[in-house]
Design an enzyme around this catalytic site. Structure first.
Site, PDB file in Angstrom:
ATOM      1  N   GLU A 179       4.745   1.375   4.492  1.00 51.06           N
ATOM      2  CA  GLU A 179       4.917   0.530   5.667  1.00 51.06           C
ATOM      3  C   GLU A 179       3.540   0.388   6.277  1.00 51.06           C
ATOM      4  O   GLU A 179       3.003   1.328   6.866  1.00 51.06           O
ATOM      5  CB  GLU A 179       5.921   1.158   6.640  1.00 51.06           C
ATOM      6  CG  GLU A 179       6.483   0.177   7.649  1.00 51.06           C
ATOM      7  CD  GLU A 179       5.645   0.095   8.907  1.00 51.06           C
ATOM      8  OE1 GLU A 179       4.898  -0.903   9.025  1.00 51.06           O
ATOM      9  OE2 GLU A 179       5.729   0.983   9.747  1.00 51.06           O
ATOM     10  N   LYS A 190       2.996  15.169   6.583  1.00 59.90           N
ATOM     11  CA  LYS A 190       1.589  15.246   6.982  1.00 59.90           C
ATOM     12  C   LYS A 190       1.395  14.238   8.112  1.00 59.90           C
ATOM     13  O   LYS A 190       1.209  13.053   7.883  1.00 59.90           O
ATOM     14  CB  LYS A 190       0.691  14.916   5.792  1.00 59.90           C
ATOM     15  CG  LYS A 190      -0.726  15.526   5.883  1.00 59.90           C
ATOM     16  CD  LYS A 190      -1.584  14.974   6.999  1.00 59.90           C
ATOM     17  CE  LYS A 190      -2.072  13.572   6.692  1.00 59.90           C
ATOM     18  NZ  LYS A 190      -2.927  13.025   7.813  1.00 59.90           N
ATOM     19  N   CYS A 241       2.400  -2.068  14.779  1.00 63.01           N
ATOM     20  CA  CYS A 241       2.250  -2.964  13.629  1.00 63.01           C
ATOM     21  C   CYS A 241       3.100  -4.216  13.758  1.00 63.01           C
ATOM     22  O   CYS A 241       2.834  -5.218  13.086  1.00 63.01           O
ATOM     23  CB  CYS A 241       2.576  -2.232  12.330  1.00 63.01           C
ATOM     24  SG  CYS A 241       4.236  -1.529  12.281  1.00 63.01           S
ATOM     25  N   HIS A 293      -3.662  13.699  12.538  1.00 64.68           N
ATOM     26  CA  HIS A 293      -4.224  14.848  13.254  1.00 64.68           C
ATOM     27  C   HIS A 293      -4.455  14.537  14.729  1.00 64.68           C
ATOM     28  O   HIS A 293      -4.663  15.458  15.528  1.00 64.68           O
ATOM     29  CB  HIS A 293      -5.522  15.324  12.582  1.00 64.68           C
ATOM     30  CG  HIS A 293      -6.645  14.352  12.641  1.00 64.68           C
ATOM     31  ND1 HIS A 293      -6.908  13.456  11.624  1.00 64.68           N
ATOM     32  CD2 HIS A 293      -7.580  14.107  13.588  1.00 64.68           C
ATOM     33  CE1 HIS A 293      -7.953  12.723  11.946  1.00 64.68           C
ATOM     34  NE2 HIS A 293      -8.373  13.088  13.130  1.00 64.68           N
ATOM     35  N   GLU A 317      -5.484  -7.584  12.394  1.00 63.73           N
ATOM     36  CA  GLU A 317      -4.520  -6.853  13.202  1.00 63.73           C
ATOM     37  C   GLU A 317      -5.284  -6.166  14.330  1.00 63.73           C
ATOM     38  O   GLU A 317      -6.188  -5.364  14.099  1.00 63.73           O
ATOM     39  CB  GLU A 317      -3.791  -5.812  12.355  1.00 63.73           C
ATOM     40  CG  GLU A 317      -2.737  -5.037  13.111  1.00 63.73           C
ATOM     41  CD  GLU A 317      -2.017  -4.022  12.238  1.00 63.73           C
ATOM     42  OE1 GLU A 317      -0.820  -3.803  12.454  1.00 63.73           O
ATOM     43  OE2 GLU A 317      -2.659  -3.459  11.330  1.00 63.73           O
TER      44      GLU A 317
END
Length: 494
Positions: free
Chosen positions: A256, A180, A290, A183, A387
């Site tokens: 993750e 998945k 990340c 999108h 972040e």
């Protein structure tokens, strides 16, 4: 844009070896983040269609798990060859839908292909072991078994590599997968499905679905036939995945998640080298990574010189659309990311930080943002605590190595950290005392197929890549063969 292999640009999902549209005709628009032009529409499948993908994967698993490992490895090798052959087309698709500069997109395709090649070979070495007998007349040992259907939920920042890193391990181990993708970047995943089909993957081994994000996640994670879930994305959504998996029973979950990487420049570091490494570590993927250096902590005696040189280097970065020559920084992914970046810079300025370059939307407009250096950043500022996932960089001084370590570890995250130092004692202190799963010393590049990638704390569970990359997709089965001390005729008679 014309592709050398035009059928790679798919606008349908892939289930059980067939290309399918949504049963209720719902679609979602996919935009080029550089100019917000429409690239196309892809189907948003229904709940029952996603269930049908799981069913197809389950049927395929009953055959694929018993397929000889050399045949599984050969299928992966063919997939690797096709990904490598069509690198330029795949890179163009990534640049179109993700916005990263074309040179970075090409690098991602090479990175993605390396995982397929790695796991094609490592699958042949995935073996159990004999155990020294502790029971009379017995022989204990283990075999490695694939867990079953694996749901792979992947992000938009590395839309090819995050799929191959998971799928190659799962498929090589004997699992089947339902992917998945995000999108925002579906065409990359669908191109991989096309190449998997061309590589001769049996029907149902590799499936790609799209749907309402929450519904699709809950359907995949909550289905009892899905025995492993591998997710890459934000810590917030990772918590939702974990919760959904817990409600569905016990299954393997690998996560993750986010990061808040410190970049420590020790007093003995080479200043020019540290600046070069810091730019690379912060601004790869336009900061939407990340592992990007989020807090740059510099020894006070080097601080002013570092900020001056670092500012100059960041100011020289070229911003532009992916296909323009020599571009370093692309657009942010969407409006929400752009708005969050504006808010973080404004918060830092209001709390006393100094913007030495950038700090505003780029003249190109849209979702482009100026590469930014925020000096004198401090705890309490959003740019320091959160972040950032943007081309904005927080820099702060420290007065001792103990202070740098304490400040680096003051975060819920534990993914990556960077160290610049010329002193081995300093380097080993930082490697051991930094509370992060991965520490890169005197370099920005540290990932790759052979290494166990992953985080601790709020940055995740499990590892991807390396021999450890199989762990989310396999179980160790123990056996004990008894009565081995009997003569053959007596054993048969008994």
């Amino acid at each position: 844009m014309l592709l050398g292999h035009p059928v790679l640009m798919k606008s349908l999902c892939y289930i059980d070896g067939r290309w399918v549209h949504s049963d209720d005709a719902k679609t979602v628009a996919v935009l080029n983040p550089a100019d917000q032009t429409l690239l196309g529409h892809v189907p948003m499948l229904t709940h029952s269609q996603i269930e049908s993908a799981i069913a197809a994967a389950q049927r395929a698993f009953e055959r694929w798990r018993w397929t000889p490992v050399n045949e599984r490895a050969a299928a992966l090798s063919r997939w690797h060859e096709l990904v490598a052959r069509h690198r330029d087309d795949l890179a163009a698709i990534v640049s179109l839908e993700q916005g990263k500069p074309l040179k970075e997109a090409r690098g991602e395709i090479a990175y993605a292909a390396s995982f397929i090649d790695w796991f094609a070979h490592e699958a042949k070495r995935l073996a159990g072991r004999n155990i020294a007998a502790h029971i009379d007349d017995a022989h204990p040992g283990t075999v490695i078994e694939p867990v079953g259907v694996a749901a792979l939920i992947t992000p938009w920042n590395f839309p090819i590599a995050m799929i191959t890193r998971k799928a190659a391990a799962a498929v090589g181990a004997g699992c089947t997968v339902v992917v998945k993708p995000a999108h925002e970047t579906p065409f990359s995943a669908l191109a991989l499905a096309q190449l998997a089909e061309e590589a001769g993957f049996p029907r149902g081994v590799f499936n790609v679905v799209l749907g309402d994000p929450q519904m699709a996640m809950e359907t995949l994670v909550g289905d009892a036939r899905v025995r492993a879930v591998s997710f890459t994305g934000s810590t917030r959504v990772g918590a939702l995945v974990t919760r959904a998996a817990a409600h569905a029973g016990i299954k393997k979950v690998a996560l993750e998640l986010g990061g808040n990487a410190p970049f420590i420049v020790a007093a003995d570091a080479d200043l020019e080298e540290a600046v070069t490494i810091a730019v690379a570590a912060k601004f790869q993927t336009s900061g939407q990574d990340c592992c990007a250096a989020n807090r740059i902590l510099v020894a006070r005696e080097l601080y002013d010189a570092f900020v001056e040189r670092y500012t100059r280097a960041v100011r020289a970065l070229k911003v532009g659309p992916a296909f323009e020559a020599d571009v370093d920084i692309g657009p942010l992914m969407h409006q929400a990311a752009f708005d969050a970046t504006l808010a973080r810079v404004a918060d830092a300025r209001q709390r006393g930080a100094h913007i030495t370059t950038g700090g505003a939307p780029h003249a190109l407009g849209g979702w482009f943002f100026e590469p930014t250096v925020i000096a004198d950043a401090a705890p309490g500022m959003r740019v320091y605590d959160e972040e950032n996932f943007a081309p904005i960089s927080a820099v702060a001084p420290f007065d001792s190595l103990d202070e740098a370590i304490r400040r680096a570890n003051e975060t819920e995250y534990g993914l990556a950290a960077y160290v610049c130092s010329a002193n081995m004692n300093t380097i080993f202190q930082l490697i051991r005392r930094l509370d992060f799963a991965m520490v890169s010393v005197n370099g920005a590049k540290f990932t790759g197929a052979p290494i166990p990638f992953g985080g601790t704390k709020a940055s995740g569970l499990g590892r991807e890549g390396g021999a450890e990359g199989f762990e989310p997709f396999v179980e160790t089965k123990y056996f004990c063969l008894g009565r081995l001390g009997l003569p053959l005729t007596e054993a048969v008679a008994s």
